[in-house]
Structures are given as C-alpha cells and as structure tokens.
Design an enzyme around this catalytic site. Structure first.
Site, PDB file in Angstrom:
ATOM      1  N   GLY A 175       0.839  -1.202   0.000  1.00 19.00           N
ATOM      2  CA  GLY A 175       0.000   0.000   0.000  1.00 19.00           C
ATOM      3  C   GLY A 175       0.868   1.244   0.000  1.00 19.00           C
ATOM      4  O   GLY A 175       1.942   1.279   0.621  1.00 19.00           O
ATOM      5  N   LEU A 229      -0.983   7.295   2.732  1.00 18.23           N
ATOM      6  CA  LEU A 229      -0.180   8.080   3.664  1.00 18.23           C
ATOM      7  C   LEU A 229       0.689   7.189   4.541  1.00 18.23           C
ATOM      8  O   LEU A 229       1.869   7.451   4.735  1.00 18.23           O
ATOM      9  CB  LEU A 229      -1.086   8.948   4.534  1.00 18.23           C
ATOM     10  N   ALA A 230       0.108   6.119   5.075  1.00 18.30           N
ATOM     11  CA  ALA A 230       0.884   5.242   5.955  1.00 18.30           C
ATOM     12  C   ALA A 230       1.960   4.504   5.172  1.00 18.30           C
ATOM     13  O   ALA A 230       3.134   4.482   5.570  1.00 18.30           O
ATOM     14  CB  ALA A 230      -0.048   4.250   6.657  1.00 18.30           C
ATOM     15  N   ARG A 247     -20.366  13.336  14.051  1.00 17.80           N
ATOM     16  CA  ARG A 247     -20.818  12.637  12.851  1.00 17.80           C
ATOM     17  C   ARG A 247     -21.842  11.544  13.145  1.00 17.80           C
ATOM     18  O   ARG A 247     -22.843  11.422  12.460  1.00 17.80           O
ATOM     19  CB  ARG A 247     -19.612  12.007  12.146  1.00 17.80           C
ATOM     20  N   HIS A 267     -17.948   5.818   5.370  1.00 15.92           N
ATOM     21  CA  HIS A 267     -16.815   6.670   5.041  1.00 15.92           C
ATOM     22  C   HIS A 267     -15.484   6.108   5.516  1.00 15.92           C
ATOM     23  O   HIS A 267     -14.472   6.229   4.846  1.00 15.92           O
ATOM     24  CB  HIS A 267     -17.056   8.045   5.679  1.00 15.92           C
ATOM     25  N   GLU A 287      -5.267   3.202   8.446  1.00 19.39           N
ATOM     26  CA  GLU A 287      -6.651   2.727   8.604  1.00 19.39           C
ATOM     27  C   GLU A 287      -6.713   1.206   8.693  1.00 19.39           C
ATOM     28  O   GLU A 287      -7.688   0.653   9.207  1.00 19.39           O
ATOM     29  CB  GLU A 287      -7.521   3.232   7.435  1.00 19.39           C
ATOM     30  N   ARG A 317     -14.180   8.101  14.721  1.00 21.67           N
ATOM     31  CA  ARG A 317     -13.008   8.925  14.443  1.00 21.67           C
ATOM     32  C   ARG A 317     -13.419  10.390  14.289  1.00 21.67           C
ATOM     33  O   ARG A 317     -14.428  10.690  13.674  1.00 21.67           O
ATOM     34  CB  ARG A 317     -12.322   8.452  13.160  1.00 21.67           C
TER      35      ARG A 317
END
Lengths: 254, 637
Positions: B40, B43-44, B330, B401, B425, B435
C-alpha cells in the site's frame, strides 16, 4: 423513468500491448441522465458480461476527480466535452438520446496501451523520481512556522500542486508533450523557499527524463491547459522554461 | 491467547520517549541486510517505505494502482489535526489526546492516542519541509481551521485537497528513494497472501495485474498499509479499488481482527440517485458550520423546499440538541437523519435525504462569502446532481466513510503474527468507536513517518539479518494456494456477475449492520451473508483468463473476502450489546433515544481469531484501562 437515453458507443478494444486494436460498437440502453460517465460504462459492461463478451477495461478508482486514474478520450476530447473535470465527474446529462459517443484511450508513444482504454503512465512516475521533490529525510526538522511564505506565493504553488497526474495534457497535445505535467511540479517547488537548494538540478533532471521517455516538445498550443481538470495554467510552463534557461546558464552540471 | 498490548509503564506523557529508548536498534551497516515489504502506498505506506529506506533498509513497496500517487488517501478533503497551538487558543498535546479519546467514545487506548497527539506536531514540520503547500495567512504563517469534536482550531489544510497534498508529499519522499534504488516499487501488483514460516511473516504472494503472473517475495518484516474496508457496503465514499484482501488473508493466517463492526457513517454525502450508483461522494463536514439541516413537518411532502414555509419545517438537530445544533458529531448527525427518513419525513425522489440549507447563511453573509467558503463543494454538488445549491437547499444523506476497526496491533503496531505490522486505517488502534474529522491523515503519517521506524528495528534486531530461504516450501505452497483460488474463480462460470454479488452484500450490510443494529436483524444478516457466500462460490461469472489484465478477476477476489469479513462484522456487532460511537445497538439507548454505552460490560477491544473455513471465530478481549481520563456519557444537548 422519463429522460432515459439510448446511446451508441464506439469503444477502442485492444487485447494487449502487442495486439492491434479497433473501435467496436456497443449499445448503451436506458441510461439515466444522473449517471456518471463511468457508471454508464459499468452498465454496458454488466450487459456485455451477460452476453458472454469480455467487459471494457478502463482505469478508475476514486470516482470523485482527485486520484487521476480515469483517462478517457471522449468524442475527441480528453475527459470529454466539459471543462475542469475528470471523466469520472462527467455526467450523462451532458449527452442526448440517440447520440453516438466515441471512447478512446490516451494516445502517446510514452503511454503505451495495456488493454482497451488502460494505458501505462509510469513515465510520469519516473519524471517525478528524477527530481520532483525536496530532498529532506524524515526526522525532526525546524518548526513549520519558521518558514514564512507569502500568501500569494503559497496560493500559486498550490495551484500548481493541484495536478493529479492524469495525463490529459499529454493526450490533448499534438506533440504528446508532458511539459504541463512537469512544469506543475517544477513551478510549485521553484516558488517555495523549501525548493530553492535543488532548483537547478531538479529542472534539468526532470526535463532529461521527459525526453528519455519519448514525450514530444512543447510548441505552446495551450491545448494542455484547456483540458486540464485542475486548470493548471500556462504560466507554469513559462516559469519552468525560465528555470531551465537559468539552470543551463549557471548550473554546475552544464 | 493472551493479548499483550505492550503498553510501556510510567506516566502517560513519558511512555513513548521511554519506550523508544528501550527498543533495540539495528546497526547502520546491518540495515541493508534486512528486507522490508510495504503493501500500500497511501499516507501510511508511502511514508513508511520512504522513512525506512532513508534509514538504510531494503524496501519493496507494492500497490494495486498504476502509480503510488493514486492511493485513496489522496481523496481526503478537510485537513490534518496537530497540537501546534499556533492560534494560542488553549490547545496542547493533552487536549488533542483528550478530544480524540472522548470523540472515540472511550474505546481506544490511552497510550496510543497520546503518542499520536505527541507526534502530530512533527508531522506538520515534516510536511512543510517537503514543500506541502498548506494554507497560509497574509503574514506568511500557517492557517488553521476548526473541525468537529474540538473547541480549538488545530486543523491544517490545503484548500479542500489536504489528503492530496500530504500524499503527494509522501509520494515525493518515496519517489526520491525509488530513484536512489533503496525502494523497489511494484505498481499494479496486488498482495493475495502472506507467507508464513515457523509462525512468522516472511513474505507475500502477489499477482501482477497486467500479466497475471503470480509471484512470491521474501522479507524480514511485512507492513500492511492497505486502508479500510468500507467497500464491504458496496456504496461508500471509498475508491472503487479499496479492499480488505491483504488484511483479511493475513487474518486467516492468525492475525486477530479488532472491532470490525466499528464503521463511520458520514452525515453529509450526496444521496443515492439510482440503482446504477457506484459510489457516494462526501461533502466536507465544514458545510455544517453554515448549513442548517431540516425536513418538512409533513410526511412525504413533495413540494420544493422554497415552497415550504418556515413554520412547516423541522430543524431537527437544532430542536433536539440546542447547544450543539447542526454541529453534533458525525455519528449523532447521521443517526438522526436516518431516523427522520425512516419515519417518512425524508425528501427527494427516494425519500432518503434531508435538506442542508444555506439560505440563512446567504442572507446573513451574502452569496459571495458563501461562495468563497464553500465554492468548490457547491460546484461539486451541482456537477453531480445538476441542481444549483445557491438557489435550492442541498439534499444529503449519510454514507459509509471510514472503518475504525482493523487488524489488532500492539503498541509497536505489530499484529499477533510476529513480523507482520499494520499501519494507518488498516489497524484499529487510535480512533476507538468513532473517528474525529482530520484525524485519519494524522494517524496515517504518524504511523509511517514516526512510529514504525522506531518499533520495527526492535523486532529486526531480535531475529537477526540472516537471509530468508526462498526455497523454503512455504513460498511454493502459498503460491500454489493463490493459483488454486484464481483458477477456481475463473472456472465457476456461473450466471451472476461479481458486481451483483457485491451489491447484494452491500444491501444486507447497510440494512442490518449500518447506522442502527439490533439483535434480530444481525442474526438475520448472518444467515443471509452465509447464503450469499455459498451462492457466490457456485454461481459467480468471472470472465476472461488469468494471464491478462482482468478487472473482473481482481474484483472477484476482493468480493470473496468481503463476503467473509461481512459476516465477522455482523458477529462483532451482535456480541457488542452496547451502543458506542458509530455502533448503535437499538436495544441500548437512553430514554431520549441517545446511544447508551455500557462501560461495566464492554470496555474492551474485541479481537477475533480465525479458526477455519466456515467455523465460528473466537473472541479475545483486550481490557481498556483508563488511568488519565474519566469515562462519561457523551451529551450534546
């Protein structure tokens, strides 16, 4: 439901990089104007599978105009008839009942077709790898606010940085030049103080790589900016040229 | 199995510093003898691969997309939180820690969350050094905006494209290492299995998506940075390719899966317009700063919004939550919208939408100001719906989401399989049951830039740099297993398409394991999913062959895994008979109909162990100990 359309698609089908491709005709039936263009292709693909025909391969992922994966040449225009959007943001209400739509992949020597509408854009990655970055390692660096940047300059850099790397600029260019793509990164980093140290070697290395990949030269037709979904402007190309001439005059690599 | 979270002793604020000192290091000359696989490039993944390569390790990086820059982190809009306290409004590392624990409804680990808050400040420095063009004020310093769940302004942003800019920063760091030859990048190559030797992760099996070649790769450690599993619902704000396959196949080798039922349903998304729908588009949470949410007081009212007089409108969030109004978190906003629609007050052709109205804001501020604040979002809405949101209110409805659940990891981000790590994630660790906005980007980069470079060395130093024997039978066996599954999928040649199965699964998940869940519904869903899974393996039609680019085959493998994960989510939701964060059990609510947490019974992480095909998974509990924060029932009245 009312307002649904029937369309004829002429779609480029090509088994793989080595095979010869051709346009095939397909019917797209009962298409809602609320569908996105890619959802229309989904519907066609489902019907092809049911008929035992292999579905049309195309690149797509986020379907909200930011990942840069989708890449269709629709009726002779990169990303279709509307401006400032990607193929996935195009909706069927931009078409009318009975219309014939021609769908082709990006065409450029540096973007060979992999299958149907899927092309290989790894040349873009190699251009960035050649120098499209600031050489800082991960670690504890100086406090972010110790590098003040004038708002207008930060905004201009952000305009350039908005590039999604889709390749529409190359597809629209009669020379298949990657200049707009390249200039967006050069311009972003030339504007910012963080990019100053490597300014000259960056632009030279990236342009060398672009030429090696087989992209054409820029003849300033501005077709690239016209189709760019992020509306990246021509002044970034001007800035890149200035960077390049400056580098040629004074860089140690001369 | 005893779950050891490896949380260091000592005061909360000293844990990470002390722990880093206690972790073993790998000598610089030895680092190049270690191979690390990173799956992957979000970002991570991109930040981890770049940072580890900078340190001197040999890194192999994999993504299924055609370029690492396309990972779905790119689509994050709003921003990234950091406890910089630049606005001088009372923020601190402790406050960010506290807000995140509370926002997660007290179902995350204190130590992990505090570390996240600590490194948040370094992330901003690092990104600015890379040339990420964050928004600035006229004085040249960085600008901040407010986000849900916090009373301070700590969110850094780059227009509505913060995820894009942060990902391109990490991508550029990764590109630099690829150029140096310290990272070998594999694009359009999907991980389909994990290779295990003596109970440790030693490599992966991949399929080259262009040629169909199935290959094995060895490494001393494998990092899964493969994102969330929201696409189990078919319709979500995730990218089309986002999937659980890498994590799920690791789960089947023994990596426990934690809190799978914790799903975030975002309240402000563009509603479904028909059966053709392939994805849902998020409209940034920031819209709720100026938009007012309402439905008509009369059921099934088909009048245009502008024709419904003020006294016939129900601004239900303002009515029910006078102190927070439209800015409730949310989960609360989503549940209330659903309640209104279920009761017949929904608007639009489907009746599955509520209004988000800017008329008052336009009257108060003028259209130009509203355009300056939200112009790009209004344009996006107009593009998708063909309606003008300046003239008529937007119609919105909640959509899947983000998934807070994921592979169980300890404080070092190690899964229960030694040598296998999960970042971003893909793990479960920091967001509890809900979150907060602008925290996903923070976590992805914290894990990749700052946590894993310190923690992975401890494991590597322990096992030593001995090369891995690629001739070990485990590699050939793992490869043969993937080949067999591929062959099986292609040989069924049934009558239903992969997309049809995916859509059916999504409907079951949304109906019974979506915004509200109950015992009977979950039990029913479990049976329905089992039946659908059996049918899939008998009757799916996967066209084409293996030896080519075959998007049907790619998707079939992913849907097969969603069909298993979906059942585990339902089982987890069934086992957690309390409401917390995004998990609302109808049986567990207060007299006013709000979520009722049961700390005496459920103050733990549910970690599930795979025990074999069609066997029930085994639940392990990691008790959550709160030493610094007092547990309270959230109230937004």
């Amino acid at each position: 439901m009312s307002g649904h359309m029937n369309l004829t698609l002429k779609v480029w089908r090509q088994k793989d990089a080595k095979s010869t491709g051709k346009l095939e005709n397909y019917e797209a039936k009962d298409i809602s104007p609320d569908m996105s263009f890619l959802e229309m292709i989904d519907v066609v693909n489902e019907s092809l599978i049911k008929k035992g025909v292999e579905p049309i391969a195309f690149d797509h992922d986020c379907r909200e105009g930011i990942c840069g994966a989708c890449s269709m040449y629709i009726n002779g225009e990169a990303h279709g008839p509307k401006r400032a959007i990607t193929t996935c943001q195009l909706h069927m209400r931009s078409f009318h009942d009975g219309e014939t739509i021609t769908i082709e992949p990006w065409r450029a020597n540096a973007f060979p077709v992999i299958k149907d509408l899927v092309v290989d854009r790894s040349a873009f990655d190699r251009i960035i790898q050649a120098g499209g970055y600031v050489s800082v390692n991960t670690g504890v660096t100086i406090d972010a606010n110790s590098i003040p940047i004038e708002k207008e300059i930060a905004d201009d850099a952000m305009d350039a940085a908005a590039c999604i790397g889709c390749g529409a600029c190359v597809a629209a260019c009669k020379n298949a030049s990657a200049t707009l793509f390249l200039s967006a990164k050069v311009s972003q980093l030339a504007l910012l103080p963080q990019g100053q140290a490597e300014r000259q070697i960056r632009v030279e290395a990236m342009i060398d790589q672009m030429e090696e990949e087989g992209f054409g030269n820029c003849t300033n037709t501005e077709a690239c900016s016209a189709v760019c979904p992020k509306e990246i402007g021509q002044h970034h190309i001007a800035r890149m040229n200035r960077e390049f001439f400056g580098a040629k005059l004074s860089s140690p690599k001369k | 199995m005893k779950l050891d979270s490896k949380i260091p002793d000592g005061p909360l604020a000293d844990k990470w510093t002390k722990h880093k000192f206690n972790l073993k290091l790998v000598n610089p000359a030895n680092k190049r003898k270690y191979n690390i696989i990173v799956v992957g490039t979000g970002l991570a993944g991109a930040s981890a691969a770049a940072s580890l390569a900078e340190l001197g390790y040999n890194v192999q990086s994999f993504c299924f997309q055609d370029s690492p820059r396309r990972a779905h982190s790119i689509a994050a809009q709003g921003g990234i939180n950091a406890a910089k306290n630049y606005p001088n409004d009372g923020d601190s590392v402790y406050r960010l820690f506290y807000d995140t624990i509370k926002g997660g409804d007290y179902r995350s680990r204190e130590a992990n969350v505090h570390r996240l808050a600590e490194v948040s400040v370094n992330i901003i420095d690092q990104c600015v050094a890379q040339g990420v063009p964050f928004a600035r004020e006229y004085g040249g310093l960085l600008d901040n905006r407010s986000f849900g769940g916090a009373q301070v302004s700590r969110t850094f942003y780059a227009r509505g494209q913060t995820g894009q800019q942060l990902l391109l920063g990490a991508y550029s760091a990764l590109s630099r290492q690829i150029h140096k030859g310290t990272v070998k990048m594999h694009t359009r190559e999907e991980m389909l299995d994990l290779v295990m030797i003596d109970g440790q992760a030693k490599g992966i099996v991949t399929r080259n998506l262009e040629t169909g070649t199935i290959d094995t790769h060895s490494a001393h450690a494998v990092l899964l940075c493969t994102g969330g599993y929201g696409n189990v619902f078919f319709l979500s704000t995730n990218a089309q390719g986002s999937n659980v396959t890498a994590a799920w196949r690791a789960h089947k080798h023994g990596a426990l899966f934690a809190n799978p039922c914790f799903t975030q349903i975002h309240p402000t998304c563009i509603p479904v317009s028909g059966d053709h729908q392939s994805k849902l588009t998020l409209m940034s949470e920031s819209l709720r700063n100026d938009g007012r949410v309402w439905v008509p007081k009369q059921k099934a009212d088909k009048r245009k919004a502008s024709q419904i007089p003020e006294n016939e409108r129900d601004y239900f969030l303002e009515r029910k939550y006078p102190s927070f109004g439209n800015l409730v978190p949310r989960d609360v906003a989503s549940r209330n919208a659903k309640e209104q629609c279920d009761a017949g007050f929904g608007v639009g052709t489907s009746g599955l939408a509520v209004f988000l109205d800017f008329a008052d804001a336009i009257k108060r501020l003028g259209e130009d100001t509203v355009r300056a604040r939200y112009g790009n979002l209004f344009d996006m809405y107009a593009q998708i719906t063909g309606e003008n949101p300046y003239a008529e209110p937007m119609r919105i409805y909640p959509a899947v989401h983000y998934t807070m659940g994921g592979l169980w990891v300890d404080y070092n981000l190690s899964t229960t399989i030694p040598g296998l790590y999960a970042l971003g994630e893909a793990n479960f660790s920091d967001h509890g049951a809900n979150r907060l906005g602008a925290s996903a980007l923070m976590q992805g980069l914290a894990d990749g830039y700052y946590v894993i470079p310190s923690t992975v060395s401890d494991y590597l130093a322990t096992i030593g740099p001995k090369p891995i024997d690629k001739n070990h039978p485990a590699f050939a066996e793992a490869k043969a297993k993937v080949e067999a599954q591929t062959k099986k999928l292609l040989s069924i040649k049934g009558t239903k398409t992969v997309a049809e199965y995916h859509r059916e699964l999504g409907l079951i998940m949304w109906e019974y394991c979506g915004m509200a869940r109950n015992d009977a519904g979950l039990r029913k869903a479990q049976v329905l999913i089992q039946e659908l899974r059996v049918d899939f393996w008998k009757n799916v039609n996967v066209t084409g062959t293996n030896e080519e680019l075959n998007q049907q085959l790619e998707r079939a493998g992913r849907v097969a895994d969603f069909l298993e994960l979906g059942e585990l989510m339902v089982v987890d939701a069934l086992a957690r008979a309390e409401s917390c964060g995004g998990h609302f059990r109808e049986e567990s609510q207060t007299e006013e109909g709000e979520a009722l947490r049961k700390d005496d019974e459920y103050c733990y992480v549910s970690a599930w162990q795979y025990t074999g095909e069609n066997q029930p998974e085994v639940l392990h509990k990691e008790e959550l100990n709160f030493e610094n924060v007092k547990l309270t029932q959230r109230s937004y009245k």
